[in-house]
Design an enzyme around this catalytic site. Sequence first.
Site, PDB file in Angstrom:
ATOM      1  CG  HIS A 155     -47.237  30.172  43.443  1.00 28.93           C
ATOM      2  ND1 HIS A 155     -46.536  29.166  42.826  1.00 28.93           N
ATOM      3  CD2 HIS A 155     -46.404  30.687  44.387  1.00 28.93           C
ATOM      4  CE1 HIS A 155     -45.317  29.067  43.378  1.00 28.93           C
ATOM      5  NE2 HIS A 155     -45.217  29.985  44.319  1.00 28.93           N
ATOM      6  CG  ASP A 191     -40.010  32.373  43.069  1.00 30.62           C
ATOM      7  OD1 ASP A 191     -40.202  33.456  43.631  1.00 30.62           O
ATOM      8  OD2 ASP A 191     -40.205  31.263  43.625  1.00 30.62           O
ATOM      9  CG  HIS A 193     -41.069  28.152  45.596  1.00 30.11           C
ATOM     10  ND1 HIS A 193     -40.670  29.328  46.190  1.00 30.11           N
ATOM     11  CD2 HIS A 193     -40.821  27.170  46.486  1.00 30.11           C
ATOM     12  CE1 HIS A 193     -40.216  29.062  47.407  1.00 30.11           C
ATOM     13  NE2 HIS A 193     -40.294  27.757  47.607  1.00 30.11           N
ATOM     14  CG  ASP A 281     -38.043  32.396  46.297  1.00 33.43           C
ATOM     15  OD1 ASP A 281     -37.558  32.357  45.150  1.00 33.43           O
ATOM     16  OD2 ASP A 281     -39.235  32.134  46.553  1.00 33.43           O
ATOM     17  CE1 TYR A 320     -42.076  35.668  50.191  1.00 32.66           C
ATOM     18  CE2 TYR A 320     -40.749  33.918  49.232  1.00 32.66           C
ATOM     19  CZ  TYR A 320     -41.887  34.698  49.215  1.00 32.66           C
ATOM     20  OH  TYR A 320     -42.825  34.533  48.230  1.00 32.66           O
TER      21      TYR A 320
END
Length: 339
Positions: A155, A191, A193, A281, A320
């Site tokens: 990010h 991922d 995201h 995730d 996570y």
Amino acid sequence: MPGAEIWVGVTTPGTELPERATRIEQALRRDGLRVVEATSYDDDVLLRVHDPRLVEHLRTVWSRWVEAGFPVEPGQDRVVPYIMPTAGMLDGLPEREPTAVHAAAGRYCYDTMTLVGPGTWQAARAAVDVTLSAVDLVTGGEPLAYALVRPPGHHVTRAAYGGSCYLNNAGIAAQALRDAGHERVAVVDVDAHHGNGTQALFYDRADVLYASLHVDPGAGWFPHYAGFADETGRGAGLGANLNVPLAEGTPDAPWLAALDRIVEAVAAHGATALVVSLGVDAAAADPESPLQVTHDGYEAAGRRLAALGLPTVAVQEGGYHLDTLGDLVARTLHGLADR
Ligand SMILES: [Zn+2]
């Protein structure tokens, strides 16, 4: 370490915990993977990927925060942004370097979740060393190396951090592979995201393809402002960015079909080296994402990427759920090693 997150103004326990790395390491040692200790690198590649002012800010902001007395008065023991100079606020004015550390806290950080505490810089900088060590293994002839790092990195843009990330490890890996002589490199981000930071780093460049499958930011998911299908690159980079946003609840079959599109794009790009932003995730049990990918799905993803036959550096991103993330990473690497 960050210690906590502040989300919509409420302090919540952090999910990006040191135990994540311990759990992954345990799973990989259990599976008998060869473990190589990282070596140290200078800031050369780091400073070509990131704005030197961001790096200097991260290196010094915690000690500046302590010197300013914030842990005592008002009793905030983490660096938390309070004013952010958005494009709308400045309306074309130059972005000045603020004098006060509590104003500087929002100069380089774009959310309130990504706090800085004692050891944050050391961990983020060590992750760069681990990543560059993995790159060196691959440029030295290994077909696959995996960088077990935290905090994650995808990010982080050239000059701004957020999303529990501080330095963009995958971007640094891609740049290091370019520097090692690979004319074209692909970053595939699995991922849950969108890796808005990695996308931003290479958005204007034709030499590094960024391709991601992720939960649709348009459905209300982080990073909200990037990750849409119509973001295809800019200028020389037009056509070297591919986003495949997916609906909440997407299970293995459509997730892997999206990955097949990405694998095709990597082959068409002519990449001779691959970076995998390995976030796990997207798994069904993960608390941070609504995707429903299984362990089998992650292993199949690894196998499909391995079929490209490219030297590959995998870099840990999110994931996570402590009880499953070690197995998820191990299964993905098992697939990636199938070549
Ligand atoms: Zn994620």
